[in-house]
Design a protein around this motif. Structure first.
Motif, PDB file in Angstrom:
ATOM      1  N   ILE A  88      -1.165   3.204  -3.035  1.00  0.00           N
ATOM      2  CA  ILE A  88      -0.594   4.348  -2.492  1.00  0.00           C
ATOM      3  C   ILE A  88       0.229   4.966  -3.483  1.00  0.00           C
ATOM      4  O   ILE A  88       1.205   4.469  -3.970  1.00  0.00           O
ATOM      5  CB  ILE A  88       0.133   3.561  -1.441  1.00  0.00           C
ATOM      6  N   LEU A  89       0.025   6.266  -3.822  1.00  0.00           N
ATOM      7  CA  LEU A  89       0.834   6.987  -4.384  1.00  0.00           C
ATOM      8  C   LEU A  89       0.888   8.367  -3.430  1.00  0.00           C
ATOM      9  O   LEU A  89      -0.135   8.695  -2.869  1.00  0.00           O
ATOM     10  CB  LEU A  89       0.206   7.402  -5.823  1.00  0.00           C
TER      11      LEU A  89
ATOM     12  N   ASN B  68       6.329  10.438  -8.153  1.00  0.00           N
ATOM     13  CA  ASN B  68       6.183   9.041  -7.385  1.00  0.00           C
ATOM     14  C   ASN B  68       6.992   7.879  -8.100  1.00  0.00           C
ATOM     15  O   ASN B  68       7.776   7.401  -7.255  1.00  0.00           O
ATOM     16  CB  ASN B  68       4.628   8.427  -7.654  1.00  0.00           C
TER      17      ASN B  68
ATOM     18  N   ALA C 170      10.220   6.293  -6.237  1.00  0.00           N
ATOM     19  CA  ALA C 170      10.509   4.687  -6.183  1.00  0.00           C
ATOM     20  C   ALA C 170      11.793   4.208  -6.707  1.00  0.00           C
ATOM     21  O   ALA C 170      12.413   3.346  -6.217  1.00  0.00           O
ATOM     22  CB  ALA C 170       9.213   4.237  -6.701  1.00  0.00           C
TER      23      ALA C 170
ATOM     24  N   GLN D  87       0.267   2.878 -10.454  1.00  0.00           N
ATOM     25  CA  GLN D  87       1.015   2.058  -9.535  1.00  0.00           C
ATOM     26  C   GLN D  87       1.517   0.836 -10.408  1.00  0.00           C
ATOM     27  O   GLN D  87       2.581   0.631 -10.022  1.00  0.00           O
ATOM     28  CB  GLN D  87      -0.115   1.423  -8.505  1.00  0.00           C
TER      29      GLN D  87
ATOM     30  N   ARG E 272      -0.615   3.350   5.067  1.00  0.00           N
ATOM     31  CA  ARG E 272      -0.450   2.920   3.786  1.00  0.00           C
ATOM     32  C   ARG E 272       1.130   3.598   3.309  1.00  0.00           C
ATOM     33  O   ARG E 272       1.685   3.047   2.407  1.00  0.00           O
ATOM     34  CB  ARG E 272      -1.552   3.104   2.970  1.00  0.00           C
ATOM     35  N   ILE E 273       1.130   4.809   3.865  1.00  0.00           N
ATOM     36  CA  ILE E 273       2.382   5.506   3.261  1.00  0.00           C
ATOM     37  C   ILE E 273       3.697   4.762   3.895  1.00  0.00           C
ATOM     38  O   ILE E 273       4.539   4.490   2.923  1.00  0.00           O
ATOM     39  CB  ILE E 273       2.489   6.825   3.888  1.00  0.00           C
TER      40      ILE E 273
ATOM     41  N   LEU F  87       4.220   1.683   1.669  1.00  0.00           N
ATOM     42  CA  LEU F  87       4.876   2.114   0.498  1.00  0.00           C
ATOM     43  C   LEU F  87       6.254   1.995   0.571  1.00  0.00           C
ATOM     44  O   LEU F  87       7.044   1.450  -0.338  1.00  0.00           O
ATOM     45  CB  LEU F  87       4.266   3.233  -0.176  1.00  0.00           C
TER      46      LEU F  87
ATOM     47  N   SER G 229       7.707  -1.235   1.312  1.00  0.00           N
ATOM     48  CA  SER G 229       7.773  -2.238   0.018  1.00  0.00           C
ATOM     49  C   SER G 229       8.728  -1.705  -1.003  1.00  0.00           C
ATOM     50  O   SER G 229       9.118  -2.509  -1.768  1.00  0.00           O
ATOM     51  CB  SER G 229       6.526  -2.017  -0.607  1.00  0.00           C
ATOM     52  N   LEU G 230       9.259  -0.602  -0.930  1.00  0.00           N
ATOM     53  CA  LEU G 230      10.320   0.011  -1.812  1.00  0.00           C
ATOM     54  C   LEU G 230      11.739  -0.094  -1.269  1.00  0.00           C
ATOM     55  O   LEU G 230      12.556  -0.101  -1.820  1.00  0.00           O
ATOM     56  CB  LEU G 230      10.135   1.403  -2.158  1.00  0.00           C
TER      57      LEU G 230
END
Lengths: 210, 164
Positions: A75-76, A85, A89, A133, B62-63, B66, B69-70
Motif C-alpha cells: 500500500i503506497l 509516501n 509516513a 514499502q 488498504r489505504i 496503512l 499501521s502508521l
C-alpha cells in the motif's frame, strides 16, 4: 537476550469462527523468526495483531519497541511519489524529515530504488513497490520489522535479492524481524527459528530451530 | 450528518429549479447576481455531496490499513488519506455537476439576471430576434463542449492516477 514480542494464549475469531486458537510465542531482540503455514491459516492476522492494527478476542500481546510493518498487499498512496509516501509516513510517526531523508538517501541505492524515488507507485513494478514499502518501514526507524508474505509474486532472482536485503538489514540495524510466508524454503533462509501453524484454526504445530 | 444532508437533498431536489429561480429573484431582485449562483448551487450540490459520501465509503480499505499501521490520528487520516482518496470520485462527479450547472444557469439567468447567455437568449426571444436566439444557443453549446473537452475530461483523466 531481551524478549521484545510476547504473545500469550492469543485467541481471534471472525464472525464466530475460530481463526487463532491460543497462540503463544516469544521473540527475542535481534532474532529473525519465520511463521509458516498454509494460505488462509491466519498468519497475516497474527502479524496484524502483533502490529497493533487488528483487534483480538483474548490473550496477551506485548511488543517492546517501534514497529515497521510491511503488508502483503503493498500500500503506497497513489497520489504521492515513493519519496512522498516515505516522508509522509515518517512525519506521521514523528521522525524528523532530515533523519528520514538521510535513511532514504543511504538505503535507496542499496535497494536499487534510487531512480524510482520520484516516481508514482503506478509507474513502478510490483517488486520495486515491495522494496519501496520496505524502505518506508526502515525510514520509521523501527526496532521490529514485520514482513507479511514478502516473497509472493516475485521472481526467483528478486526473491534472492530480497532475502539478501533482509539479512543485511538485520545485521546493520540490529532489527528484530518476524516474517510470515507460505513459502517454506524462502522463509528458512532468512530465519533463525520457524514456527509452523496448523490450518483453521491456527495452532502452533511445531517450532524448528534452524 | 449524512442522514441530515440526504434529507436536505430530498427537500431541495423536490422543488423545481424554476420555483427556486422565481423565489430567489423575488428575494434578491432581478439585478442581483445571487439568484443564478444560488439556483446553480441548489441544483449541483446534491450531486457533489452524494459523490463525496459515496467516495468516503468506497475508499480502499488498504489505504485505511496503512493509516492505522502508521498510527495516524483522526485529522491526519482525514487530510492525508481520506480526502485525497475522494479526488477521483469528485472529479467525475464535478463533470456531471458542471454540465447540470451550465444548463440550469441559463434558466436562472433568464429569470433573475441582467446579463449572461440565458438573459440574452430570452432578450432575443422577447424581441423576436431569431438569429440572436440561435446564436446564443450555439454559444452555450460550444461553451459546454469546450469546458468538457478542455477542462473536465483532462481533470478526470488526471485524477484517475489517484486511484489505488
Amino acid at each position: 537476550m531481551e524478549t521484545v514480542i510476547v504473545v500469550e494464549g492469543l485467541v481471534k475469531t471472525y464472525n464466530g469462527e475460530l481463526v487463532l486458537d491460543h497462540i503463544s510465542l516469544r521473540v527475542r531482540k535481534g532474532e529473525s523468526v519465520g511463521i509458516a503455514g498454509p494460505n488462509g491459516a491466519g498468519k497475516s492476522t497474527l502479524l496484524r495483531i502483533i502490529a497493533g492494527i487488528e483487534p483480538y478476542d483474548d490473550g496477551i500481546v506485548q511488543v517492546k519497541g517501534s514497529i515497521g510493518y510491511v503488508p502483503q498487499d503493498i500500500i503506497l498512496l497513489p497520489w504521492r511519489t515513493v519519496r512522498g509516501n516515505i516522508l509522509l509516513a515518517a512525519k506521521i510517526r514523528g521522525i524528523p524529515r532530515l533523519e528520514a531523508e538521510k535513511i532514504v538517501e543511504a538505503e535507496a541505492p542499496r535497494l536499487g530504488l534510487e531512480e524510482y524515488l520520484d516516481r508514482y507507485p503506478k509507474e513502478i513494478s510490483g517488486g520495486t513497490r515491495r522494496k519501496a514499502q520496505i524502505l518506508m518501514a526502515l525510514a520509521l526507524k523501527p526496532d521490529i520489522l514485520l514482513l507479511d508474505e514478502p516473497f509472493t509474486g516475485l521472481d526467483s532472482s528478486t526473491i534472492e535479492a530480497l532475502q539478501e536485503t533482509i539479512r543485511r538489514l538485520r545485521e546493520e540495524y540490529g532489527l528484530t524481524i518476524v516474517t510470515v510466508s507460505h513459502m517454506m524454503d524462502e522463509l528458512t533462509s532468512i530465519s533463525d527459528r520457524l514456527i509452523l501453524l496448523t490450518y483453521k484454526p491456527a495452532r502452533i504445530k511445531a517450532v524448528v530451530e534452524l | 450528518m449524512e442522514a441530515f444532508f440526504n434529507a436536505l437533498n430530498t427537500l431541495v431536489q423536490s422543488i423545481s429549479v424554476l420555483v427556486w429561480a422565481i423565489v430567489l429573484v423575488m428575494i434578491f431582485g432581478v439585478t442581483s447576481r445571487k439568484p443564478p449562483i444560488l439556483v446553480v448551487t441548489a441544483a449541483t450540490y446534491p450531486v457533489l455531496l452524494s459523490s463525496l459520501f459515496g467516495a468516503v465509503r468506497s475508499i480502499d480499505s488498504r489505504i485505511m490499513l496503512l493509516a492505522r499501521s502508521l498510527g495516524a490520528g483522526k485529522w491526519e487520516e482525514l487530510f492525508y488519506f481520506v480526502l485525497p482518496g475522494t479526488i477521483p470520485y469528485l472529479a467525475a462527479a464535478s463533470r456531471t455537476a458542471i454540465g447540470i450547472a451550465l444548463r440550469i444557469s441559463v434558466v436562472a439567468e433568464a429569470f433573475g439576471s441582467s446579463g449572461g447567455v440565458g438573459y440574452w437568449l430570452v432578450f432575443s426571444y422577447d424581441y423576436g430576434y431569431k438569429e440572436g436566439v440561435f446564436a446564443w444557443a450555439l454559444v452555450l453549446v460550444v461553451l459546454m463542449i469546450a469546458v468538457d473537452m478542455l477542462l473536465l475530461r483532462p481533470v478526470e483523466r488526471w485524477s484517475e492516477k489517484w486511484k489505488l
